[in-house]
Structure formats: structure tokens, C-alpha cells
Design a protein around this motif. Structure first.
Motif, PDB file in Angstrom:
ATOM      1  N   SER A  32       0.833  -1.212   0.000  1.00 51.40           N
ATOM      2  CA  SER A  32       0.000   0.000   0.000  1.00 51.40           C
ATOM      3  C   SER A  32       0.867   1.261   0.000  1.00 51.40           C
ATOM      4  O   SER A  32       0.426   2.317  -0.445  1.00 51.40           O
ATOM      5  CB  SER A  32      -0.892   0.008   1.239  1.00 51.40           C
ATOM      6  OG  SER A  32      -0.103  -0.108   2.424  1.00 51.40           O
TER       7      SER A  32
ATOM      8  N   GLY B 122       5.086   8.242   3.577  1.00 51.02           N
ATOM      9  CA  GLY B 122       5.074   6.803   3.284  1.00 51.02           C
ATOM     10  C   GLY B 122       4.943   5.917   4.506  1.00 51.02           C
ATOM     11  O   GLY B 122       4.159   6.184   5.408  1.00 51.02           O
TER      12      GLY B 122
ATOM     13  N   ILE C 182       5.750   4.652   7.888  1.00 45.14           N
ATOM     14  CA  ILE C 182       6.357   5.306   9.058  1.00 45.14           C
ATOM     15  C   ILE C 182       7.430   4.419   9.700  1.00 45.14           C
ATOM     16  O   ILE C 182       8.412   4.913  10.254  1.00 45.14           O
ATOM     17  CB  ILE C 182       5.273   5.698  10.095  1.00 45.14           C
ATOM     18  CG1 ILE C 182       4.111   6.451   9.407  1.00 45.14           C
ATOM     19  CG2 ILE C 182       5.873   6.564  11.200  1.00 45.14           C
ATOM     20  CD1 ILE C 182       4.514   7.637   8.563  1.00 45.14           C
TER      21      ILE C 182
ATOM     22  N   THR D 114      -5.900   8.483   7.637  1.00 48.84           N
ATOM     23  CA  THR D 114      -5.619   7.165   8.207  1.00 48.84           C
ATOM     24  C   THR D 114      -4.545   7.221   9.303  1.00 48.84           C
ATOM     25  O   THR D 114      -4.090   6.166   9.787  1.00 48.84           O
ATOM     26  CB  THR D 114      -5.187   6.179   7.098  1.00 48.84           C
ATOM     27  OG1 THR D 114      -4.119   6.775   6.361  1.00 48.84           O
ATOM     28  CG2 THR D 114      -6.327   5.880   6.148  1.00 48.84           C
TER      29      THR D 114
ATOM     30  N   LEU E 206       8.740  -3.459  16.426  1.00 51.83           N
ATOM     31  CA  LEU E 206       8.181  -2.342  15.654  1.00 51.83           C
ATOM     32  C   LEU E 206       6.665  -2.434  15.580  1.00 51.83           C
ATOM     33  O   LEU E 206       6.125  -3.373  14.994  1.00 51.83           O
ATOM     34  CB  LEU E 206       8.757  -2.353  14.230  1.00 51.83           C
ATOM     35  CG  LEU E 206       8.202  -1.303  13.267  1.00 51.83           C
ATOM     36  CD1 LEU E 206       8.652   0.110  13.663  1.00 51.83           C
ATOM     37  CD2 LEU E 206       8.635  -1.602  11.837  1.00 51.83           C
TER      38      LEU E 206
ATOM     39  N   LYS F 259      -4.415  -0.268   0.999  1.00 57.53           N
ATOM     40  CA  LYS F 259      -4.817  -1.680   0.910  1.00 57.53           C
ATOM     41  C   LYS F 259      -6.159  -1.809   0.201  1.00 57.53           C
ATOM     42  O   LYS F 259      -6.433  -2.832  -0.427  1.00 57.53           O
ATOM     43  CB  LYS F 259      -4.818  -2.327   2.290  1.00 57.53           C
ATOM     44  CG  LYS F 259      -3.382  -2.496   2.764  1.00 57.53           C
ATOM     45  CD  LYS F 259      -3.159  -3.335   3.984  1.00 57.53           C
ATOM     46  CE  LYS F 259      -1.639  -3.484   4.169  1.00 57.53           C
ATOM     47  NZ  LYS F 259      -1.196  -3.832   5.494  1.00 57.53           N
TER      48      LYS F 259
ATOM     49  N   GLU G  24       7.213  -8.130   9.182  1.00 58.82           N
ATOM     50  CA  GLU G  24       7.962  -7.376   8.163  1.00 58.82           C
ATOM     51  C   GLU G  24       9.334  -8.014   7.912  1.00 58.82           C
ATOM     52  O   GLU G  24       9.788  -8.102   6.765  1.00 58.82           O
ATOM     53  CB  GLU G  24       8.140  -5.910   8.598  1.00 58.82           C
ATOM     54  CG  GLU G  24       6.908  -5.042   8.454  1.00 58.82           C
ATOM     55  CD  GLU G  24       5.906  -5.171   9.608  1.00 58.82           C
ATOM     56  OE1 GLU G  24       6.074  -6.047  10.478  1.00 58.82           O
ATOM     57  OE2 GLU G  24       4.938  -4.387   9.627  1.00 58.82           O
TER      58      GLU G  24
HETATM   59  N1  LIG Z   1       2.082   8.197   5.540  1.00 56.52           N
HETATM   60  C1  LIG Z   1       0.828   8.013   5.838  1.00 56.52           C
HETATM   61  O1  LIG Z   1       0.026   8.946   5.802  1.00 56.52           O
HETATM   62  C2  LIG Z   1       0.331   6.655   6.234  1.00 56.52           C
HETATM   63  C3  LIG Z   1      -1.010   6.488   6.547  1.00 56.52           C
HETATM   64  C4  LIG Z   1      -1.451   5.227   6.923  1.00 56.52           C
HETATM   65  C5  LIG Z   1      -0.581   4.148   6.958  1.00 56.52           C
HETATM   66  N2  LIG Z   1       0.727   4.336   6.648  1.00 56.52           N
HETATM   67  C6  LIG Z   1       1.649   3.189   6.647  1.00 56.52           C
HETATM   68  O2  LIG Z   1       1.013   2.079   6.043  1.00 56.52           O
HETATM   69  C7  LIG Z   1       1.635   0.887   6.472  1.00 56.52           C
HETATM   70  C8  LIG Z   1       0.594  -0.175   6.613  1.00 56.52           C
HETATM   71  O3  LIG Z   1      -0.278   0.112   7.711  1.00 56.52           O
HETATM   72  P1  LIG Z   1      -1.358  -0.971   8.127  1.00 56.52           P
HETATM   73  O4  LIG Z   1      -2.289  -0.327   9.056  1.00 56.52           O
HETATM   74  O5  LIG Z   1      -1.904  -1.618   6.907  1.00 56.52           O
HETATM   75  O6  LIG Z   1      -0.446  -2.064   8.890  1.00 56.52           O
HETATM   76  P2  LIG Z   1      -0.850  -3.539   9.311  1.00 56.52           P
HETATM   77  O7  LIG Z   1      -2.296  -3.662   9.593  1.00 56.52           O
HETATM   78  O8  LIG Z   1      -0.241  -4.488   8.329  1.00 56.52           O
HETATM   79  O9  LIG Z   1      -0.100  -3.708  10.717  1.00 56.52           O
HETATM   80  C9  LIG Z   1       1.297  -3.693  10.747  1.00 56.52           C
HETATM   81  C10 LIG Z   1       1.761  -3.862  12.176  1.00 56.52           C
HETATM   82  O10 LIG Z   1       1.236  -5.075  12.731  1.00 56.52           O
HETATM   83  C11 LIG Z   1       2.324  -5.942  13.077  1.00 56.52           C
HETATM   84  N3  LIG Z   1       1.911  -7.302  12.796  1.00 56.52           N
HETATM   85  C12 LIG Z   1       1.471  -7.805  11.611  1.00 56.52           C
HETATM   86  N4  LIG Z   1       1.149  -9.096  11.746  1.00 56.52           N
HETATM   87  C13 LIG Z   1       1.380  -9.420  13.035  1.00 56.52           C
HETATM   88  C14 LIG Z   1       1.226 -10.603  13.807  1.00 56.52           C
HETATM   89  N5  LIG Z   1       0.758 -11.731  13.274  1.00 56.52           N
HETATM   90  N6  LIG Z   1       1.560 -10.558  15.111  1.00 56.52           N
HETATM   91  C15 LIG Z   1       2.046  -9.429  15.664  1.00 56.52           C
HETATM   92  N7  LIG Z   1       2.190  -8.255  14.991  1.00 56.52           N
HETATM   93  C16 LIG Z   1       1.867  -8.277  13.702  1.00 56.52           C
HETATM   94  C17 LIG Z   1       3.461  -5.506  12.206  1.00 56.52           C
HETATM   95  O11 LIG Z   1       4.711  -5.918  12.724  1.00 56.52           O
HETATM   96  C18 LIG Z   1       3.272  -3.988  12.252  1.00 56.52           C
HETATM   97  O12 LIG Z   1       3.733  -3.445  13.456  1.00 56.52           O
HETATM   98  C19 LIG Z   1       2.395   1.256   7.731  1.00 56.52           C
HETATM   99  O13 LIG Z   1       3.775   1.164   7.428  1.00 56.52           O
HETATM  100  C20 LIG Z   1       2.012   2.708   8.016  1.00 56.52           C
HETATM  101  O14 LIG Z   1       3.058   3.483   8.551  1.00 56.52           O
HETATM  102  C21 LIG Z   1       1.196   5.559   6.293  1.00 56.52           C
END
Ligand SMILES: NC(=O)c1ccc[n+]([C@@H]2O[C@H](COP(=O)([O-])OP(=O)(O)OC[C@H]3O[C@@H](n4cnc5c(N)ncnc54)[C@H](O)[C@@H]3O)[C@@H](O)[C@H]2O)c1
Length: 361
Positions: free
Chosen positions: A47, A122, A124, A162, A178, A190, A316
Motif C-alpha cells: 500500500s 510513506g 512510518i 488514516t 516495531l 490496501k 515485516e
Molecule cells: N504516511 C501516511 O500517511 C500513512 C497512513 C497510513 C498508513 N501508513 C503506513 O502504512 C503501512 C501499513 O499500515 P497498516 O495499518 O496496513 O499495517 P498492518 O495492519 O499491516 O499492521 C502492521 C503492524 O502489525 C504488526 N503485525 C502484523 N502481523 C502481526 C502478527 N501476526 N503478530 C504481531 N504483529 C503483527 C506488524 O509488525 C506492524 O507493526 C504502515 O507502514 C504505516 O506506517 C502511512
């Protein structure tokens, strides 16, 4: 190219870097942006990987994204420093902000660095990893200015972004712990990836334009637009609201409200307030032992063979290892959109074809 295609990370990096060079970025900027986007794909967060390129190029053509621009210090109060991102690539501005914050944390033991008016920063976790690589703990509150796509708890329309939250904890002999996620039930990107693939998203993530729950990602792509929901109901909403205030207001930036609404969804402006801490300065001689003992304790919980217990950040690490070996998967729709974006910035058909051949598609 079929939907199962995988791209070699370094070859794909060369292509992405070439697209930004073609757009007019200096060599270092093109490299920093490509490094960040490829790292997001390698970490499994498609994403926030190269699928963002068409949006960045539209943002540049609309005059929101400023290329070859840098962050500048607005106020330096010692351990607390505020920077203006000047609309620069977030991949440049956030790197500069973290580098300065790390220097400050070395000097003072703890530092808070606020970055406002940056283009999209991107994934974080990438910035947290920069802090962890220097040996520091960090906490990041982020908002997305004026681009609402998430409904407040009990609300029926979009009121904020978000707003991701992130915490990293470095370990001496293993990967950093992390936490890094959007406070929406799923990241907006996503829904874009699901829409390109033609698949549904899980229940509890979306409402349509009338506030009715749905699993169809099209409601985030095609008018009339619906909204994402926050994760964990009122708890996720409360964290999202604090990211908005800590990230948007405290940083000297803007929060989302009627006066700050952006006229384009591609103008992704992020603000981030980061607290960086030197863990060596606590009176905690057992910190490492306590951390590892807890990690082992939770992993020992009974579980199914195909559902391992992971520590924060481990997913990750595993995904990165797998993708470095097997390549980065990309759906045909996203690949097509990236190739069209490359042509839009002036890459010749011949050069594009050379990259296609090198990438095997
Ligand atoms: N720049 C922006 O404006 C912006 C906005 C929203 C999201 N993001 C980025 O998007 C990315 C994706 O976000 P997301 O909400 O889809 O993340 P996500 O739902 O995939 O969650 C990721 C987190 O959950 C942990 N995780 C995943 N599976 C796990 C498990 N089985 N057990 C334990 N921990 C687990 C990962 O290690 C991580 O810390 C992130 O890197 C975020 O920083 C950026």
C-alpha cells in the motif's frame, strides 16, 4: 505479465529511480524515494510502496509535490525542534528530520522533532528503523492534512485521515520491535490494492456513502465515496484523534477541518511529531533481559503450526527475507499504472521496453 509476476528488488529499484530522474529529481532524491518505496514493498506494505508512484506524479503535476526541495528548521529549542517540510518529497524531508532528531537525542538523551507541511512520508516504520539503527527508541504520531477518508466512531462520513502511529524499540542481538500501523481498520492503500486485484476487504473496515457497512473496496475509489472505519472501535478512534492533534497541531502544521480540505486526493500532506529517546540513559540494567524474557514468554503460548506467534515487526522481517529471495509481487493493474506514469514523465517507449526486458515482463 501475469498476476503472479515477481520483480527482482534491485532491478525494480533501478527502474523506479529512473522514473524520478526522468521527472526531474536529482540523483540523490531519486535514490532516496526509490529506496523508501522498494523498502515498503520488501516489508510487505505494498500500500505504501511503488504503487504510490502514479499518485506522486499527479501531485507533482498539480503543483503540490515540490521536487529537489528540503526541510528547513522553523524553531530550534534545543531538545525540541520544528521543521517545515516545504512540500518536499516526504522521503527526503522525514529523513532530514529524523537525522536532526537523532543528533539532538545524542546530545540531550531525548528529543522531540516536529515536521509539518511535508509531502507523503510513506511507511512510518522506515523512519522508526532509522532511529532504531542509531540505537534509539522512537514514538511517531502522524496525521494526513485535509484528506479525510476515515469516519469517527459512530460517525457516517469521513472526517480525518488514516493517521498512522508507530513505536520502535531496538534490540542488541535481534530485529527491533516495531509497531507501525494506520489507525484505520486497514490502510487506504490496501483498498487500492484490493480494488486492483478485484477482491473484497475484510468485514468491519468500510462503510459506503450512506454509512452502511460493506466489504467492497470500490467505495474508496469510485464516487459516491464511502469511509474507512477506525480499528478497535472507540479505542482506535481515540488514538487517531490524538495522532491528528499531536501530529498536526503540535507540529506547527494543520489538522483536518473545513478550511484545510485539499482539492486533490493526490496532495498527500503529512505532519509527524516524533519523540526519540536514548534507552541507555534509563536506570534499567535488566532492560534487555526483561525484554527477551517477555518475548520468549509470549512466543511460548500454545498455537497452531500455521499461525505462529509473532513479535511486533517480525512479520515485516519475515516478509523482507522472503521477498529478497523470491522477488516483489505486483499485480498487473499496479504495474500498468506505473508504466503509464513513467511515460507521462517522458520516459521513452524504448527505455521502458529495456526495463521491461530486464524485469522479465
Ligand atoms: N504516511 C501516511 O500517511 C500513512 C497512513 C497510513 C498508513 N501508513 C503506513 O502504512 C503501512 C501499513 O499500515 P497498516 O495499518 O496496513 O499495517 P498492518 O495492519 O499491516 O499492521 C502492521 C503492524 O502489525 C504488526 N503485525 C502484523 N502481523 C502481526 C502478527 N501476526 N503478530 C504481531 N504483529 C503483527 C506488524 O509488525 C506492524 O507493526 C504502515 O507502514 C504505516 O506506517 C502511512
Amino acid at each position: 505479465m501475469n498476476s503472479g509476476h515477481r520483480f527482482h528488488a534491485q532491478t525494480l529499484h533501478d527502474f523506479i529511480q529512473a522514473i524520478f530522474r526522468q521527472m526531474g529529481s536529482h540523483e540523490q532524491e531519486a535514490q532516496q524515494v526509490a529506496d523508501h518505496l522498494i523498502a515498503a514493498n520488501l516489508a510487505g506494505h505494498d500500500s505504501h510502496g511503488i504503487g504510490m508512484i502514479p499518485s506522486y506524479i499527479r501531485s507533482y503535476s498539480l503543483g503540490h509535490l515540490q521536487i529537489n526541495q528540503h526541510a528547513s528548521v522553523v524553531k530550534d529549542a534545543g531538545a525540541i525542534v520544528t521543521l517545515n517540510g516545504n512540500g518536499a518529497f516526504g522521503q527526503v524531508a522525514a529523513h532530514e528530520a529524523m537525522a536532526l532528531g537523532i543528533d539532538k537525542a545524542r546530545e540531550f538523551g531525548i528529543a522531540a522533532v516536529a515536521l509539518h507541511n511535508s509531502h507523503h512520508i510513506g511507511r512510518i516504520g522506515y523512519w522508526a528503523e532509522q532511529c532504531a539503527a542509531a540505537g534509539f527508541v522512537s514514538v511517531h504520531f502522524v496525521n494526513v492534512v485535509g484528506n479525510p477518508m476515515v469516519a469517527p466512531f459512530n460517525g457516517r462520513d469521513s472526517r480525518f485521515g488514516t493517521n498512522p502511529f508507530c513505536v520502535v524499540f531496538p534490540r542488541k542481538n535481534d530485529f527491533p520491535l516495531l509497531l507501525d500501523y494506520a489507525t484505520s481498520a486497514i490502510a487506504f492503500g490496501k483498498t487500492r490494492v484490493a480494488w486492483h486485484k478485484g477482491v473484497s476487504v475484510p468485514e468491519g473496515c468500510l462503510i459506503d456513502a450512506d454509512g452502511i457497512p460493506t466489504t467492497d473496496p470500490a467505495v474508496m475509489q469510485v464516487s459516491p465515496l464511502g469511509s474507512l472505519l477506525t480499528f478497535a472501535q472507540h479505542k482506535g478512534y481515540a488514538l487517531a484523534a490524538m495522532c491528528e492533534i499531536m501530529g498536526g497541531a503540535l507540529s506547527g502544521g494543520k489538522t483536518t477541518h473545513q478550511e484545510t480540505l485539499q482539492d486533490s486526493a493526490d496532495a498527500i500532506l503529512n505532519c509527524m511529531t516524533t519523540i526519540i529517546i536514548n534507552p541507555e540513559l534509563f536506570g534499567a540494567p535488566d532492560c534487555e533481559q526483561q525484554t527477551e524474557a517477555f518475548a520468549g514468554w509470549v512466543k511460548a503460548s500454545p498455537h497452531a503450526d500455521d499461525a505462529p506467534i509473532l513479535l511486533p515487526g517480525e512479520w515485516e522481517v519475515n516478509t523482507r527475507r522472503e521477498r529478497l529471495e523470491q522477488g516483489i509481487p505486483l499485480d498487473a493493474g499496479s504495474w500498468q499504472a506505473i508504466c503509464e506514469a513513467a511515460q507521462q514523465v517522458g520516459m521513452s517507449e524504448e527505455r521502458l521496453q529495456t526495463f521491461r526486458q530486464r524485469l522479465g515482463c
